[in-house]
Design a protein around this motif. Structure first.
Motif, PDB file in Angstrom:
ATOM      1  N   GLU A 184     -23.008  -9.256 -88.742  1.00 66.28           N
ATOM      2  CA  GLU A 184     -24.066  -7.960 -89.151  1.00 66.28           C
ATOM      3  C   GLU A 184     -23.590  -7.480 -88.324  1.00 66.28           C
ATOM      4  OE1 GLU A 184     -26.624 -10.862 -86.298  1.00 66.28           O
ATOM      5  OE2 GLU A 184     -27.340 -12.480 -87.932  1.00 66.28           O
ATOM      6  N   VAL A 185     -22.357  -7.359 -87.425  1.00 67.25           N
ATOM      7  CA  VAL A 185     -22.819  -5.658 -86.910  1.00 67.25           C
ATOM      8  C   VAL A 185     -21.573  -5.206 -87.264  1.00 67.25           C
ATOM      9  CG1 VAL A 185     -21.615  -5.052 -84.520  1.00 67.25           C
ATOM     10  CG2 VAL A 185     -23.638  -6.931 -84.521  1.00 67.25           C
ATOM     11  N   LEU A 186     -19.990  -5.357 -87.735  1.00 61.96           N
ATOM     12  CA  LEU A 186     -19.523  -5.295 -89.092  1.00 61.96           C
ATOM     13  C   LEU A 186     -19.381  -5.767 -90.177  1.00 61.96           C
ATOM     14  CD1 LEU A 186     -16.397  -5.671 -86.350  1.00 61.96           C
ATOM     15  CD2 LEU A 186     -18.210  -3.812 -86.799  1.00 61.96           C
ATOM     16  N   ASN A 187     -20.631  -5.752 -90.638  1.00 59.92           N
ATOM     17  CA  ASN A 187     -20.394  -6.193 -92.291  1.00 59.92           C
ATOM     18  C   ASN A 187     -19.484  -6.648 -92.785  1.00 59.92           C
ATOM     19  OD1 ASN A 187     -22.097  -5.738 -94.581  1.00 59.92           O
ATOM     20  ND2 ASN A 187     -21.341  -4.049 -95.111  1.00 59.92           N
ATOM     21  N   MET A 188     -19.097  -7.608 -92.273  1.00 50.71           N
ATOM     22  CA  MET A 188     -17.781  -8.797 -92.459  1.00 50.71           C
ATOM     23  C   MET A 188     -18.183 -10.037 -92.788  1.00 50.71           C
ATOM     24  SD  MET A 188     -14.629  -8.895 -89.928  1.00 50.71           S
ATOM     25  CE  MET A 188     -13.043  -9.010 -90.502  1.00 50.71           C
ATOM     26  N   PHE A 203      -5.939  -8.332 -75.147  1.00 44.34           N
ATOM     27  CA  PHE A 203      -5.663  -7.039 -75.752  1.00 44.34           C
ATOM     28  C   PHE A 203      -6.023  -6.065 -75.412  1.00 44.34           C
ATOM     29  CE2 PHE A 203      -8.133  -9.586 -78.519  1.00 44.34           C
ATOM     30  CZ  PHE A 203      -9.489  -7.654 -79.171  1.00 44.34           C
ATOM     31  N   GLU A 204      -5.962  -5.144 -75.088  1.00 49.86           N
ATOM     32  CA  GLU A 204      -6.957  -3.953 -75.296  1.00 49.86           C
ATOM     33  C   GLU A 204      -7.788  -3.528 -76.043  1.00 49.86           C
ATOM     34  OE1 GLU A 204      -7.818  -0.777 -75.496  1.00 49.86           O
ATOM     35  OE2 GLU A 204      -7.891  -0.185 -73.571  1.00 49.86           O
ATOM     36  N   HIS A 205      -7.145  -3.754 -77.160  1.00 49.40           N
ATOM     37  CA  HIS A 205      -8.961  -3.253 -78.486  1.00 49.40           C
ATOM     38  C   HIS A 205      -8.110  -3.504 -79.356  1.00 49.40           C
ATOM     39  CE1 HIS A 205      -6.986   1.272 -78.454  1.00 49.40           C
ATOM     40  NE2 HIS A 205      -8.013   1.001 -79.917  1.00 49.40           N
ATOM     41  N   ILE A 206      -8.773  -3.521 -80.373  1.00 53.83           N
ATOM     42  CA  ILE A 206      -8.649  -3.134 -82.180  1.00 53.83           C
ATOM     43  C   ILE A 206      -9.332  -2.958 -82.623  1.00 53.83           C
ATOM     44  CG2 ILE A 206      -8.105  -4.475 -84.388  1.00 53.83           C
ATOM     45  CD1 ILE A 206      -8.727  -7.376 -82.620  1.00 53.83           C
ATOM     46  N   GLY A 207      -8.588  -1.411 -83.530  1.00 55.81           N
ATOM     47  CA  GLY A 207      -9.057  -0.244 -83.830  1.00 55.81           C
ATOM     48  C   GLY A 207      -9.179  -0.184 -85.688  1.00 55.81           C
ATOM     49  N   PHE A 208     -10.376  -0.725 -85.896  1.00 60.65           N
ATOM     50  CA  PHE A 208     -11.102  -0.479 -87.495  1.00 60.65           C
ATOM     51  C   PHE A 208     -11.225   0.935 -87.913  1.00 60.65           C
ATOM     52  CE2 PHE A 208     -12.294  -4.419 -85.318  1.00 60.65           C
ATOM     53  CZ  PHE A 208     -11.922  -5.292 -85.930  1.00 60.65           C
ATOM     54  N   GLN A 209     -10.502   1.448 -88.690  1.00 65.13           N
ATOM     55  CA  GLN A 209     -10.364   2.592 -89.280  1.00 65.13           C
ATOM     56  C   GLN A 209     -11.807   2.529 -90.498  1.00 65.13           C
ATOM     57  OE1 GLN A 209      -7.607   4.445 -91.381  1.00 65.13           O
ATOM     58  NE2 GLN A 209      -8.724   6.005 -92.402  1.00 65.13           N
ATOM     59  N   LEU A 210     -12.768   3.406 -90.757  1.00 62.00           N
ATOM     60  CA  LEU A 210     -14.203   3.200 -91.287  1.00 62.00           C
ATOM     61  C   LEU A 210     -13.368   3.833 -92.749  1.00 62.00           C
ATOM     62  CD1 LEU A 210     -16.549   4.876 -88.993  1.00 62.00           C
ATOM     63  CD2 LEU A 210     -16.272   2.583 -89.903  1.00 62.00           C
ATOM     64  N   VAL A 244     -13.275 -20.280 -88.516  1.00 65.09           N
ATOM     65  CA  VAL A 244     -13.653 -18.720 -89.173  1.00 65.09           C
ATOM     66  C   VAL A 244     -13.015 -17.450 -89.553  1.00 65.09           C
ATOM     67  CG1 VAL A 244     -15.586 -18.055 -89.467  1.00 65.09           C
ATOM     68  CG2 VAL A 244     -15.729 -19.660 -88.238  1.00 65.09           C
ATOM     69  N   PHE A 245     -12.464 -17.688 -90.802  1.00 62.37           N
ATOM     70  CA  PHE A 245     -12.135 -16.223 -91.505  1.00 62.37           C
ATOM     71  C   PHE A 245     -13.207 -15.668 -92.160  1.00 62.37           C
ATOM     72  CE2 PHE A 245      -9.218 -19.829 -91.130  1.00 62.37           C
ATOM     73  CZ  PHE A 245      -7.868 -19.143 -90.559  1.00 62.37           C
ATOM     74  N   LEU A 246     -12.879 -13.809 -91.736  1.00 56.80           N
ATOM     75  CA  LEU A 246     -13.742 -13.058 -92.262  1.00 56.80           C
ATOM     76  C   LEU A 246     -12.851 -12.386 -93.060  1.00 56.80           C
ATOM     77  CD1 LEU A 246     -14.535 -13.601 -88.408  1.00 56.80           C
ATOM     78  CD2 LEU A 246     -16.700 -13.077 -90.104  1.00 56.80           C
ATOM     79  N   SER A 247     -13.362 -11.292 -93.350  1.00 54.29           N
ATOM     80  CA  SER A 247     -13.287  -9.907 -94.730  1.00 54.29           C
ATOM     81  C   SER A 247     -14.146  -8.678 -94.659  1.00 54.29           C
ATOM     82  CB  SER A 247     -12.376 -10.106 -95.931  1.00 54.29           C
ATOM     83  OG  SER A 247     -11.682  -9.204 -96.580  1.00 54.29           O
ATOM     84  N   PHE A 248     -12.706  -7.477 -94.087  1.00 51.08           N
ATOM     85  CA  PHE A 248     -14.045  -6.687 -94.681  1.00 51.08           C
ATOM     86  C   PHE A 248     -14.463  -6.670 -96.689  1.00 51.08           C
ATOM     87  CE2 PHE A 248     -12.593  -5.610 -91.126  1.00 51.08           C
ATOM     88  CZ  PHE A 248     -13.240  -5.328 -90.149  1.00 51.08           C
ATOM     89  N   GLY A 249     -13.729  -7.448 -97.079  1.00 52.36           N
ATOM     90  CA  GLY A 249     -14.003  -7.443 -98.524  1.00 52.36           C
ATOM     91  C   GLY A 249     -12.281  -7.537 -99.905  1.00 52.36           C
TER      92      GLY A 249
END
Length: 154
Positions: free
Chosen positions: A28-32, A73-80, A47-52
């Motif tokens: 819902e939030v990251l459109n995975m 961990f500190e954070h995970i960065g997702f590049q738009l 559960v396995f998720l993908s961006f596309g």
């Protein structure tokens, strides 16, 4: 020189309280999209998720009872996919509408990122790349600005 040449982060696996509930949030939030659910075996309930394109970019596995959350961990960065600051602003508005807890917004010189939390307290970042990766331009700028991380607004 090492013979290993990593291309990119291929996937991240997170321990969460409820993989199904967290998967809904990521969709819902990251459109995975959910690409698979683990059956029997060591990943049962995962559960396995993908961006596309990838078979999975994020996997969510059930954490053991009493395990600390959000500190693995500190954070995970997702590049738009977009480099438009207007698109980043729209993401910020969407997060606010969804009640997503936002930690901060930072200007790194090479990119601008929104740092926020998933339901289990993992810090994530979506960012707009402002300096091209190709040709080493972003590496040179990050070196020049010494890892700039200036608080900013959208």
């Amino acid at each position: 020189m090492s013979p290993i040449r990593i291309e990119r982060i291929a996937h991240v696996v997170l321990y969460v309280r409820d993989p199904e509930a967290s998967a809904r949030w990521y969709c819902e939030v990251l459109n995975m999209k959910i690409t698979a659910r683990a059956g029997d075996g060591p990943y049962k309930g995962g559960v396995f998720l993908s961006f596309g394109e990838s078979d999975h970019d994020v996997a969510l596995f059930k954490a053991e009872e009493g395990a600390s959350k959000g500190k693995e961990f500190e954070h995970i960065g997702f590049q738009l996919a977009s480099t438009s600051m207007e698109d980043l602003r729209r993401n910020h508005e969407f997060f606010q509408q969804r009640g997503v807890k936002i930690a901060e917004i930072l200007d790194h010189g090479v990119s601008v990122g929104i740092y926020f939390y998933d339901p289990d307290g993992h810090m994530l970042e979506v960012f707009c790349q402002r300096v091209p990766l190709a040709g080493g331009a972003s590496q040179a700028e990050l070196n020049r600005n010494q890892g700039q991380a200036d608080p900013t607004t959208l």
